[in-house]
Design a protein around this motif. Structure first.
Motif, PDB file in Angstrom:
ATOM      1  N   MET A 152      -3.152  -1.096 -11.624  1.00  0.00           N
ATOM      2  CA  MET A 152      -3.345   0.326 -11.316  1.00  0.00           C
ATOM      3  C   MET A 152      -3.424   1.152 -12.589  1.00  0.00           C
ATOM      4  SD  MET A 152      -0.986   0.762  -7.960  1.00  0.00           S
ATOM      5  CE  MET A 152      -1.235   2.524  -7.782  1.00  0.00           C
ATOM      6  N   GLY A 153      -2.593   0.813 -13.577  1.00  0.00           N
ATOM      7  CA  GLY A 153      -2.668   1.522 -14.855  1.00  0.00           C
ATOM      8  C   GLY A 153      -4.039   1.354 -15.480  1.00  0.00           C
ATOM      9  N   TYR A 154      -4.548   0.132 -15.408  1.00  0.00           N
ATOM     10  CA  TYR A 154      -5.860  -0.158 -15.959  1.00  0.00           C
ATOM     11  C   TYR A 154      -6.947   0.631 -15.229  1.00  0.00           C
ATOM     12  CZ  TYR A 154      -9.918  -2.872 -17.407  1.00  0.00           C
ATOM     13  OH  TYR A 154     -11.126  -3.253 -17.897  1.00  0.00           O
ATOM     14  N   GLY A 155      -6.832   0.640 -13.896  1.00  0.00           N
ATOM     15  CA  GLY A 155      -7.829   1.357 -13.089  1.00  0.00           C
ATOM     16  C   GLY A 155      -7.852   2.843 -13.396  1.00  0.00           C
ATOM     17  N   LEU A 156      -6.655   3.444 -13.499  1.00  0.00           N
ATOM     18  CA  LEU A 156      -6.585   4.872 -13.808  1.00  0.00           C
ATOM     19  C   LEU A 156      -7.255   5.170 -15.140  1.00  0.00           C
ATOM     20  CD1 LEU A 156      -2.907   5.683 -12.749  1.00  0.00           C
ATOM     21  CD2 LEU A 156      -4.991   6.539 -11.698  1.00  0.00           C
ATOM     22  N   ASN A 157      -6.955   4.301 -16.106  1.00  0.00           N
ATOM     23  CA  ASN A 157      -7.511   4.461 -17.436  1.00  0.00           C
ATOM     24  C   ASN A 157      -9.034   4.371 -17.406  1.00  0.00           C
ATOM     25  OD1 ASN A 157      -7.316   4.889 -20.086  1.00  0.00           O
ATOM     26  ND2 ASN A 157      -6.552   2.860 -20.620  1.00  0.00           N
ATOM     27  N   LEU A 158      -9.527   3.432 -16.603  1.00  0.00           N
ATOM     28  CA  LEU A 158     -10.967   3.205 -16.494  1.00  0.00           C
ATOM     29  C   LEU A 158     -11.662   4.439 -15.918  1.00  0.00           C
ATOM     30  CD1 LEU A 158     -12.678   0.667 -17.066  1.00  0.00           C
ATOM     31  CD2 LEU A 158     -12.740   0.302 -14.607  1.00  0.00           C
ATOM     32  N   ILE A 159     -11.085   4.965 -14.838  1.00  0.00           N
ATOM     33  CA  ILE A 159     -11.669   6.161 -14.220  1.00  0.00           C
ATOM     34  C   ILE A 159     -11.726   7.296 -15.225  1.00  0.00           C
ATOM     35  CG2 ILE A 159     -11.288   7.940 -12.470  1.00  0.00           C
ATOM     36  CD1 ILE A 159      -9.969   5.729 -10.768  1.00  0.00           C
ATOM     37  N   LEU A 160     -10.621   7.448 -15.968  1.00  0.00           N
ATOM     38  CA  LEU A 160     -10.566   8.530 -16.938  1.00  0.00           C
ATOM     39  C   LEU A 160     -11.616   8.357 -18.028  1.00  0.00           C
ATOM     40  CD1 LEU A 160      -8.841  11.049 -17.446  1.00  0.00           C
ATOM     41  CD2 LEU A 160      -7.759   9.758 -19.259  1.00  0.00           C
ATOM     42  N   SER A 161     -11.813   7.125 -18.476  1.00  0.00           N
ATOM     43  CA  SER A 161     -12.777   6.950 -19.566  1.00  0.00           C
ATOM     44  C   SER A 161     -14.198   7.218 -19.076  1.00  0.00           C
ATOM     45  CB  SER A 161     -12.647   5.563 -20.187  1.00  0.00           C
ATOM     46  OG  SER A 161     -12.930   4.586 -19.225  1.00  0.00           O
TER      47      SER A 161
ATOM     48  N   ALA B  36       0.836  -1.206   0.000  1.00  0.00           N
ATOM     49  CA  ALA B  36       0.000   0.000   0.000  1.00  0.00           C
ATOM     50  C   ALA B  36       0.865   1.249   0.000  1.00  0.00           C
ATOM     51  CB  ALA B  36      -0.924  -0.002   1.212  1.00  0.00           C
ATOM     52  N   VAL B  37       1.913   1.249   0.837  1.00  0.00           N
ATOM     53  CA  VAL B  37       2.770   2.436   0.932  1.00  0.00           C
ATOM     54  C   VAL B  37       3.433   2.723  -0.405  1.00  0.00           C
ATOM     55  CG1 VAL B  37       4.919   3.308   1.903  1.00  0.00           C
ATOM     56  CG2 VAL B  37       3.191   2.257   3.390  1.00  0.00           C
ATOM     57  N   ASN B  38       4.001   1.672  -1.018  1.00  0.00           N
ATOM     58  CA  ASN B  38       4.722   1.875  -2.274  1.00  0.00           C
ATOM     59  C   ASN B  38       3.790   2.222  -3.421  1.00  0.00           C
ATOM     60  OD1 ASN B  38       7.635   1.381  -1.754  1.00  0.00           O
ATOM     61  ND2 ASN B  38       6.806  -0.507  -0.896  1.00  0.00           N
ATOM     62  N   ALA B  39       2.631   1.545  -3.452  1.00  0.00           N
ATOM     63  CA  ALA B  39       1.664   1.855  -4.513  1.00  0.00           C
ATOM     64  C   ALA B  39       1.171   3.292  -4.369  1.00  0.00           C
ATOM     65  CB  ALA B  39       0.484   0.888  -4.470  1.00  0.00           C
ATOM     66  N   GLY B  40       0.899   3.692  -3.129  1.00  0.00           N
ATOM     67  CA  GLY B  40       0.437   5.053  -2.889  1.00  0.00           C
ATOM     68  C   GLY B  40       1.477   6.070  -3.297  1.00  0.00           C
ATOM     69  N   SER B  41       2.730   5.771  -2.999  1.00  0.00           N
ATOM     70  CA  SER B  41       3.810   6.684  -3.347  1.00  0.00           C
ATOM     71  C   SER B  41       3.905   6.843  -4.863  1.00  0.00           C
ATOM     72  CB  SER B  41       5.120   6.154  -2.770  1.00  0.00           C
ATOM     73  OG  SER B  41       6.197   6.817  -3.360  1.00  0.00           O
ATOM     74  N   SER B  42       3.834   5.729  -5.599  1.00  0.00           N
ATOM     75  CA  SER B  42       3.890   5.802  -7.070  1.00  0.00           C
ATOM     76  C   SER B  42       2.707   6.584  -7.612  1.00  0.00           C
ATOM     77  CB  SER B  42       3.873   4.397  -7.679  1.00  0.00           C
ATOM     78  OG  SER B  42       5.062   3.729  -7.379  1.00  0.00           O
ATOM     79  N   LEU B  43       1.531   6.284  -7.072  1.00  0.00           N
ATOM     80  CA  LEU B  43       0.321   6.949  -7.552  1.00  0.00           C
ATOM     81  C   LEU B  43       0.416   8.458  -7.343  1.00  0.00           C
ATOM     82  CD1 LEU B  43      -2.456   6.274  -8.735  1.00  0.00           C
ATOM     83  CD2 LEU B  43      -3.363   6.316  -6.415  1.00  0.00           C
ATOM     84  N   GLY B  44       0.864   8.842  -6.146  1.00  0.00           N
ATOM     85  CA  GLY B  44       1.004  10.264  -5.852  1.00  0.00           C
ATOM     86  C   GLY B  44       1.973  10.931  -6.807  1.00  0.00           C
ATOM     87  N   ARG B  45       3.078  10.254  -7.076  1.00  0.00           N
ATOM     88  CA  ARG B  45       4.093  10.805  -7.969  1.00  0.00           C
ATOM     89  C   ARG B  45       3.518  10.989  -9.366  1.00  0.00           C
ATOM     90  NH1 ARG B  45       8.060   7.402  -6.342  1.00  0.00           N
ATOM     91  NH2 ARG B  45       8.428   8.823  -4.614  1.00  0.00           N
ATOM     92  N   ALA B  46       2.806   9.967  -9.840  1.00  0.00           N
ATOM     93  CA  ALA B  46       2.247  10.043 -11.195  1.00  0.00           C
ATOM     94  C   ALA B  46       1.216  11.167 -11.289  1.00  0.00           C
ATOM     95  CB  ALA B  46       1.612   8.714 -11.587  1.00  0.00           C
ATOM     96  N   LEU B  47       0.343  11.264 -10.286  1.00  0.00           N
ATOM     97  CA  LEU B  47      -0.714  12.271 -10.354  1.00  0.00           C
ATOM     98  C   LEU B  47      -0.158  13.678 -10.183  1.00  0.00           C
ATOM     99  CD1 LEU B  47      -3.645  10.475  -8.515  1.00  0.00           C
ATOM    100  CD2 LEU B  47      -3.218  10.711 -10.959  1.00  0.00           C
ATOM    101  N   THR B  48       0.831  13.847  -9.293  1.00  0.00           N
ATOM    102  CA  THR B  48       1.457  15.158  -9.155  1.00  0.00           C
ATOM    103  C   THR B  48       2.122  15.555 -10.466  1.00  0.00           C
ATOM    104  OG1 THR B  48       1.951  14.501  -6.896  1.00  0.00           O
ATOM    105  CG2 THR B  48       2.962  16.529  -7.681  1.00  0.00           C
TER     106      THR B  48
END
Lengths: 252, 263, 279
Positions: free
Chosen positions: C257-266, C81-93
């Motif tokens: 996670m890449g798939y999920g982000l894409n899904l939300i965006l669509s 969770a910590v590492n995934a959250g860190s990556s997600l935050g970095r990508a979104l920022t």
């Protein structure tokens, strides 16, 4: 005409300012050499790499990996794309897995491939092939699927032979999307190869840059950055040229 | 050519006092690849408040350009266009324009499209919505306020465009081949609707068309154009609402057609 | 239909010839879907079999149950969770910083030819360098910390949005702008109701591309720098330690996670572009 001069000169303003700032920062008691060297030093570094034959070796290694891996990945992608489009069975059994793997960026597979294949040539060829496979397979699939029923009906009305149908209909209709897929695959393969060489390699442009970074040779790194850009640009443009020649009937 | 239109055909009791147009010695030319292409030459025309004027002519005779000059989308090279005595300088809400293609914004609903035309008004939002609703009723689009343009048929989209053009309550409504893109039956229906709207509103309307029957059915006055100039101005004596089979229309139609063929 | 209606219902029922009903539709659909699972299951089986051959293959092909253990460990320790959250935050920022600058510069370039001429060719040249090709240079200048990573991710998100917003704003139609003039729309309303909606589909396409690029480069910079938190760094460490289980789990997590982000965006995209003609 002042307006033409204006148009020609404006694009040079910002690069000119950057260059001036660069020269200004490195003349006299400027930044330390590990951070920024003057443009002349980069050119000297380039000449040195060129005359020693070092650059040629790195280039040869990178391009060999790129082309071999791309050839493998693209031909597999081409074949699989056709199968996926033509056979409902293949689509049912492999489609979902194909789509799932496609979601994962190629770069994320690097550590896995290193553990599976070691740090030698194998993993670099594999990652380049993987990067090329997916765009090509997808574009081929779309291209074959995109052949309109209407055209096939026209072919049937005029009783065209299967060879004619292939040469006059299926190939021309699929070539444009497949070419686009190949171009995309090639540029992606190049990006991933640079990353792979940065991670683990004995030679290649990526390794040259990584060594430059570790030894604080900023001139080598800058030469490498410019070269990766140039190669990527040349690959993309070369392919676009081929696309234009082959698909002259397209308007766009 | 000079032409003064006699406002006889407008009923005196309901005649409005604004919306009169005076077009005086107007020239218009375009530069095409450095060459001057003259579109209108010394055109003069006076339109009384509340009149329905049909302008007919072959393609390229300059009738649409004349309309765009009145709308203020183009600028004449010479001459004046006066609306109630004031020179036209650019677009204004006192003149509405309906195009051949409805030009609704596809990303807005019908209601939002019409509301946009009211964006310069200080009315409260709720009042605006009431007005839009009554406009949609007027053009027969009840129940379609929340539809997007792509969900409408061609005729319905043009009705919405009419509502949008009417929203700022222009004194002059300019119609540039408004029904040109519609099928024959829809066209006939919308012609009657336009007549009804004009009788309700009594604002000046100037319609460009190349359908002679349409021009005769709607217009008090028919302006027949030949390339670059006004060939003749005809008055239609038949009363409104008009009967398509009115016997006075047939000789007028013959005259217009012969003028158009001569041009 | 009409034939059946003439008979009493129970008669129709008794008269049915074949005893076994056709399988219900949901079962057919399920079986059809399940065919797609065969290949991954088969591959997993092969993988597991390879792990049992001998110690050398077991090093690369870790047994499946070991991957399961790793998953439980990563989940319970919160490491995943910590590492995934860190990556997600970095990508979104990175998406927010780079993407916004891309939109601003792209719309300025579309609106003012001068800006386009000043920056267009230079940016075009910079774009040619593969993003990770900048990594050694940025590493030299900024080190391998958060600043360097964030910069690279932002640059990855910048280019697609620059390009797409430029194209989007440049394609505003004359006929729509004319309507705006006739309706006397203010500059702001012209932008809000004509230019922005025209450009929106392109911009959303750009956000989709930028999001994908930001996610890929987040993983790339974490992997290559190998510092700090993040799925890429976690994978890097696991690779160094020869821990295939964690590597596999990271790959799966990155893909999901890449798939999920894409899904939300669509979903967002479909909502914002309701006005477009669909199918």
């Amino acid at each position: 005409m002042p307006s033409i001069l204006h148009r020609r000169l404006l694009p040079l303003v910002v690069p000119g300012l950057i260059l001036a700032a660069w020269i200004g920062a490195t003349s006299g008691e400027g930044a330390p050499l590990q951070v920024l060297v003057p443009p002349s030093a980069v050119i000297d570094g380039f000449n040195e790499l060129l005359s020693s034959g070092e650059l040629a070796d790195h280039l040869r290694a990178s391009l060999w990996r790129l082309l071999t891996g791309f050839a493998i990945g693209a031909s597999l992608g081409l074949g699989f794309g056709i199968l996926l489009a033509r056979s409902a069975l293949v689509a049912a059994y492999t489609g979902p897995f194909f789509q799932a793997v496609r979601q994962v960026p190629s770069i994320a597979f690097l550590p896995m491939l290193i553990l599976l294949l070691g740090v030698d040539e194998g993993f670099k060829l594999a990652i380049v092939a993987k990067a090329a496979f997916f765009p090509v397979a997808l574009a081929t699939h779309d291209g074959v699927k995109g052949i309109s029923k209407g055209w096939l009906e026209v072919a049937a009305i005029y009783r065209l032979s299967p060879v004619r149908v292939l040469l006059r209909l299926i190939l021309p209709a699929t070539v444009p999307p497949v070419l686009t897929g190949l171009r995309l695959g090639l540029t992606r393969a190049w990006i991933v190869l640079v990353a792979a060489e940065l991670m683990a390699a004995e030679n290649g442009i990526g390794q040259m840059m990584e060594m430059g970074r570790q030894m604080f040779r900023i001139d080598t790194v800058m030469v490498g950055v410019a070269l990766t850009g140039l190669i990527g640009f040349a690959l993309d443009q070369g392919f676009r040229l081929a696309e234009r020649r082959l698909v002259r009937w397209k308007t766009a | 050519m000079n032409a003064i239109i006699d406002p006889r055909s407008v009923q005196a009791d309901s005649a409005p006092h604004t919306g009169g147009l005076a077009i005086r010695h107007v020239d218009k030319s375009f530069d095409i690849d450095g060459r001057k292409l003259s579109v209108l030459e010394d055109v003069s025309l006076t339109i009384a408040p509340g009149q329905f004027v049909s302008i007919v002519g072959a393609s390229g005779c300059g009738k649409s350009t004349l309309l765009r000059l009145i709308a203020g989308l183009e600028r004449q090279n010479r001459g004046d266009i006066l609306l109630d005595g004031v020179p036209v300088a650019g677009p204004g809400l006192d003149r509405g324009l309906i195009f051949q293609d409805h030009r609704l914004f596809p990303w807005l609903t019908v209601e939002q499209n019409v509301l946009l035309a009211l964006s310069n008004s200080d009315e409260a939002a709720a009042d605006k919505r009431v007005r839009v609703a009554s406009l949609l009723t007027l053009v027969g689009l009840d129940g379609f306020a929340q539809a997007f343009p792509h969900q409408l048929s061609g005729g319905m989209a043009q009705r919405a465009a009419i509502a949008r053009a009417l929203a700022p309550e222009p004194q002059v409504l300019l119609l540039d081949e408004p029904l040109g893109a519609l099928d024959a039956l829809t066209r006939l229906r919308l012609q009657s609707e336009l007549q009804r709207i004009w009788l309700t509103r009594r604002s000046t309307m100037i319609m460009v068309t190349h359908d002679v029957d349409e021009a005769l059915f709607l217009g008090d006055v028919i302006v027949v154009m030949q390339p670059g100039r006004i060939a003749r101005i005809l008055h239609v004596p038949a009363p409104h609402p008009r009967d398509r089979a009115d016997p006075s229309l047939a000789p007028l139609k013959a005259e217009i057609l012969s003028l158009l063929h001569a041009g | 239909m009409s034939l059946i209606a003439e008979f009493p219902p129970n008669f129709v029922h008794a008269d049915r010839i074949d005893d076994h009903d056709p399988p219900p539709a949901w079962l057919v659909a399920l079986v059809k879907r399940a065919r797609g699972l065969l290949l991954p299951v088969l591959l997993a089986g092969l993988w597991h079999w390879a792990s049992t051959i001998d110690a050398s293959t077991a090093y690369a092909f870790v047994p499946l149950d070991q991957i399961g253990d790793r998953l439980l460990l990563l989940l319970s320790s919160g490491e995943l969770a910590v590492n995934a959250g860190s990556s997600l935050g970095r990508a979104l920022t990175g998406l927010a910083l780079g993407g916004l600058s891309g939109i601003v510069l792209g719309s300025l370039m579309a609106g003012f030819p001068m800006v386009e001429r000043l920056f267009g060719p230079l940016l075009q040249a910079f774009r040619q360098v593969p993003l990770l090709g900048w990594l050694p240079l940025v590493g030299l200048w900024l080190g391998s910390g958060e600043g360097a990573k964030q910069l690279l991710v932002a640059v990855a998100a910048f280019h697609p949005l620059l390009l797409n917003s430029y194209e989007g704003f440049a394609q505003a139609e004359k006929k729509h702008l004319e309507v705006g003039r006739v309706l006397m729309l203010s500059r702001w309303r012209t932008f809000r109701f004509i230019l922005l909606p025209t450009a929106l589909p392109s911009i959303l396409t750009g956000i989709g591309q930028a999001l994908a690029f930001a996610w890929i480069s987040t993983i790339g910079v974490e992997l290559l720098f190998g510092t700090g938190a993040g799925l890429g760094s976690l994978m890097h460490t696991a690779q160094m330690a020869g821990d295939m289980g964690v590597v596999v789990l990271c790959v799966v997590a990155i893909g999901l996670m890449g798939y999920g982000l894409n899904l939300i965006l669509s979903l967002v995209r479909a909502r914002l572009l309701r006005w477009r003609v669909t199918g």
